[in-house]
Design a protein around this motif. Structure first.
Motif, short mmCIF file in Angstrom:
data_model
loop_
_atom_site.label_atom_id
_atom_site.label_comp_id
_atom_site.label_asym_id
_atom_site.label_seq_id
_atom_site.Cartn_x
_atom_site.Cartn_y
_atom_site.Cartn_z
N GLY A 70 24.44 38.14 39.43
CA GLY A 70 25.42 38.61 40.41
C GLY A 70 26.57 39.38 39.78
N GLY A 71 26.67 39.35 38.46
CA GLY A 71 27.69 40.14 37.79
C GLY A 71 29.02 39.43 37.64
N LEU A 72 29.08 38.13 38.02
CA LEU A 72 30.35 37.41 37.87
C LEU A 72 30.58 37.01 36.41
CD1 LEU A 72 30.85 35.12 40.98
CD2 LEU A 72 31.31 37.54 40.66
N TYR A 73 29.48 36.76 35.69
CA TYR A 73 29.60 36.47 34.25
C TYR A 73 28.96 37.62 33.47
CZ TYR A 73 30.22 31.53 35.64
OH TYR A 73 30.64 30.37 36.20
N GLN A 74 29.44 37.78 32.25
CA GLN A 74 28.81 38.73 31.35
C GLN A 74 27.92 37.96 30.38
OE1 GLN A 74 28.44 41.82 30.70
NE2 GLN A 74 30.05 43.00 31.72
N ALA A 75 26.71 38.45 30.19
CA ALA A 75 25.83 37.80 29.22
C ALA A 75 26.33 38.12 27.81
CB ALA A 75 24.41 38.31 29.39
N ASP A 76 26.19 37.14 26.87
CA ASP A 76 26.61 37.40 25.50
C ASP A 76 25.61 38.34 24.83
OD1 ASP A 76 28.71 35.67 25.86
OD2 ASP A 76 27.54 33.93 25.21
N GLN A 77 24.39 38.27 25.33
CA GLN A 77 23.33 39.05 24.71
C GLN A 77 22.26 39.31 25.76
OE1 GLN A 77 20.62 37.66 21.44
NE2 GLN A 77 22.60 37.38 20.44
N GLY A 78 21.53 40.38 25.63
CA GLY A 78 20.40 40.61 26.52
C GLY A 78 20.69 41.56 27.65
N MET A 79 19.61 41.90 28.36
CA MET A 79 19.70 42.90 29.41
C MET A 79 19.24 42.32 30.73
SD MET A 79 20.36 46.01 28.23
CE MET A 79 19.29 47.42 28.46
N ILE A 80 19.92 42.70 31.79
CA ILE A 80 19.44 42.37 33.13
C ILE A 80 19.13 43.70 33.80
CG2 ILE A 80 19.98 41.25 35.31
CD1 ILE A 80 22.19 39.73 33.74
N PRO A 139 24.15 31.29 48.92
CA PRO A 139 24.59 30.13 48.16
C PRO A 139 24.12 28.80 48.74
CG PRO A 139 26.39 30.98 49.49
CD PRO A 139 25.20 31.84 49.77
N GLN A 140 24.42 27.72 48.02
CA GLN A 140 24.03 26.37 48.48
C GLN A 140 24.62 26.03 49.82
OE1 GLN A 140 24.63 23.09 45.69
NE2 GLN A 140 23.95 24.44 44.08
N THR A 141 25.92 26.32 49.99
CA THR A 141 26.56 26.10 51.28
C THR A 141 26.41 27.39 52.07
OG1 THR A 141 28.62 26.86 50.35
CG2 THR A 141 28.27 24.50 50.37
N PRO A 142 26.35 27.30 53.39
CA PRO A 142 26.10 28.54 54.15
C PRO A 142 27.19 29.60 53.93
CG PRO A 142 26.07 26.61 55.60
CD PRO A 142 26.45 26.12 54.25
N GLU A 186 34.85 28.87 47.92
CA GLU A 186 33.42 29.16 48.12
C GLU A 186 33.23 30.54 48.76
OE1 GLU A 186 31.56 26.19 50.52
OE2 GLU A 186 31.59 24.76 48.86
N LEU A 187 34.08 30.82 49.74
CA LEU A 187 33.95 32.10 50.45
C LEU A 187 34.37 33.26 49.55
CD1 LEU A 187 35.19 31.19 54.05
CD2 LEU A 187 32.89 31.21 53.14
N ILE A 188 35.40 33.04 48.73
CA ILE A 188 35.80 34.09 47.79
C ILE A 188 34.67 34.37 46.81
CG2 ILE A 188 37.40 34.67 45.92
CD1 ILE A 188 39.56 33.26 47.37
N HIS A 189 34.06 33.29 46.34
CA HIS A 189 32.93 33.41 45.42
C HIS A 189 31.81 34.20 46.08
CE1 HIS A 189 29.18 31.58 43.61
NE2 HIS A 189 29.74 32.22 42.63
N TYR A 190 31.54 33.87 47.33
CA TYR A 190 30.48 34.57 48.05
C TYR A 190 30.78 36.07 48.13
CZ TYR A 190 27.25 36.20 51.47
OH TYR A 190 26.28 36.93 52.08
#
Lengths: 247, 251
Positions: free
Chosen positions: A50-60, A78-81, B145-149
């Motif tokens: 999703g781009g929220l984290y940066q990988a330390d190594q590797g390609m997506i 997500p888990q919650t609606p 949660e909504l911000i994360h979404y």
């Protein structure tokens, strides 16, 4: 058309190694499940895609385009609606489209109808049951402009009965639309029932330790879950997972 | 709704009866404590004398309230978008509320004279704070949660603000609005005491200096009525705008 490839992904949080040289691939129109114990870094994988984290190594790569650290390349459930309480069902399902272009309400209504949610188009989320909210969330990710869908344990908060209903429902919609899906779960039966392929994750650091191809004919129905072949596969996967937990 | 109001209304009626009976029984002079019936009589017979005062006060309240909530909302949004400025200004904002308005008022008159400016300033000063604070709180407590979404969906900062945080803060905003609405009535009356040629505050000062206690009570009565009307308008707006709000159904 969308194909997702993760190549050699490594991610650390401080000292702790979460993902170590992870490789995985989801082909076009394929339903792939990631199966692993809790805390095996499944959510981290999604955050990387999703781009929220940066990988330390590797390609997506999504369709041969590198998407490391690029937000909004995939459609995510997500888990919650995570529905917006002040929006009606219809307004909720077009949210993601709204972020990029002017939404097509007619198309959204048609999709709601196919998903059996037509009567609820003008209801607010708090008026719906948990299962219904998850359906709305799924329709929202189907309507997203991104064609690749990531589902993060979407049914884990539902009771067993609703869960089975939801799985059947999800399959019926998916078989019509055939988007590429990466599905995270810790429920073996769910994974077998839904997927074309199951990747079993080992924990800490996570990596794909075994891959199962699930070749049951589609459209699938409930009876499948009681067939010998299904139970055989379940047993095999269970033993693999046991191996993961015992180490 | 109707059942709920029976109890407070009957208590009020009992108090009024006790008041009426005791003023007659103890023969209290009207300039000390007029009986409710005397006040009502004055309210009816004096209507032509004071109605322009009410009109003027209502205009003042409405314009002051409008300025106050705009200032409050702008402050809230600016402080939310710029966290560094919030850190710097938030304590000052709270300190500004420690100064009693009655102390500040004469200063404002020195600076701005007896015109409408100091009056609007006073109302703005009492109004903006509840709105600003409640809106800032609402914006800050947006469901993570909504911000994360929204982030996963690729929403920009601006989209997260307009589509998520702002609507999320609306219920909080309304709790601030309710407080501000009643404050604005009080602020208007105080500002009129300082010097004005019409308004409920003026009517009240004139009445008290000529020992027309019945008229003072008429003024108080109208201040209460105005407060209730403004409050009711806000509640009605809240009901319409927050029709999606789950907790509203239970009430």
């Amino acid at each position: 058309m969308s194909t997702l490839v993760l190549e050699n992904i490594t991610k650390r949080f401080g000292e702790q190694m979460i993902l170590d040289k992870l490789d995985l691939q989801v082909n076009d129109g394929e339903f792939v499940s990631l199966l692993g114990p809790s805390g095996s870094g499944k959510s981290t994988i999604f955050h990387l895609i999703g781009g929220l984290y940066q990988a330390d190594q590797g390609m997506i790569r999504l369709d041969n385009e590198t998407i490391n650290g690029k937000k909004g390349s995939i459609s995510y459930m997500p888990q919650t609606p995570s529905l917006f309480p002040w929006r009606t069902v219809l307004e909720n399902v077009i949210l993601n489209v709204e972020l990029y272009q002017k939404p097509d309400k007619q198309k959204a209504l048609e999709m709601l109808e196919r998903a059996g949610l037509k009567d609820y188009a003008n209801a607010y989320p708090h008026e719906l049951s948990g299962g219904m909210r998850q359906r709305v969330a799924f329709v929202r990710s189907l309507l997203s402009p991104q064609s690749f869908i990531c589902l993060d344990e979407p049914f884990s908060s539902l009771d067993e009965f609703t869960r089975l209903e939801m799985q059947k429902w999800l399959l019926s919609i998916w078989e019509q639309e055939r988007p590429s899906v990466l599905f995270v779960t810790h429920n073996i039966e769910e994974a077998i029932f839904l997927s074309d392929r199951i990747l079993v994750l080992g924990s800490k650091p996570a990596n794909v330790i075994k891959e199962f191809s699930i070749d049951f004919e589609r459209p699938r129905n409930e009876k499948l879950t009681l067939s010998t072949a299904f139970l055989e596969t379940k047993k095999e996967i269970y033993q693999t997972l046991r191996g993961v937990l015992d180490v | 709704m109707f059942r709920k109001s029976i109890l407070p209304i009957s208590v009020m009626i009992i108090i009024l009866i006790i008041w009426e009976v005791s003023t007659r029984f103890f023969d209290i002079p009207t300039w000390v404590l007029p009986a409710p019936t005397v006040i009502i009589q004055e309210a009816i017979s004096g209507w032509d004398n004071y109605q322009h005062h009410i009109l003027s006060t209502v205009t003042l309240i409405v314009s002051g309230f409008a300025i106050g909530i705009s200032v409050g909302l702008i402050i809230a949004i600016v402080l939310h978008i710029l966290p560094k400025i919030r850190e710097a200004l938030y304590p000052l904002l709270i300190m500004s509320q420690n100064i009693p308005i009655i102390v500040l008022a004469p200063l404002l008159v020195i600076w701005f004279g007896f015109g409408v400016t100091p009056k609007l300033l006073i109302i703005t000063l009492v109004c903006f704070f509840p709105i600003a604070v409640s809106t800032i709180d609402g914006l800050r407590h947006t469901n993570p949660e909504l911000i994360h979404y929204m982030k996963m969906a690729g929403a920009s900062k601006r989209q997260i603000f307009t589509k998520l945080e702002l609507p999320y803060a609306v219920p909080q905003m309304f709790s601030g609005l309710k407080i501000s609405a009643t404050y604005s009535v009080m602020g208007a009356v105080i500002s009129e005491w300082l010097g004005a040629n019409q308004g409920i505050g003026v009517y009240m000062t004139l009445a008290s200096s000529s020992f027309r206690t019945d008229r003072v009570f008429v003024a108080i009565l109208f201040i209460m009525i105005l407060c209730l009307i403004f409050f009711a308008i806000i509640i009605a707006a809240e009901k319409i705008i927050l029709k999606w709000h789950p907790s509203k159904e239970d009430q």
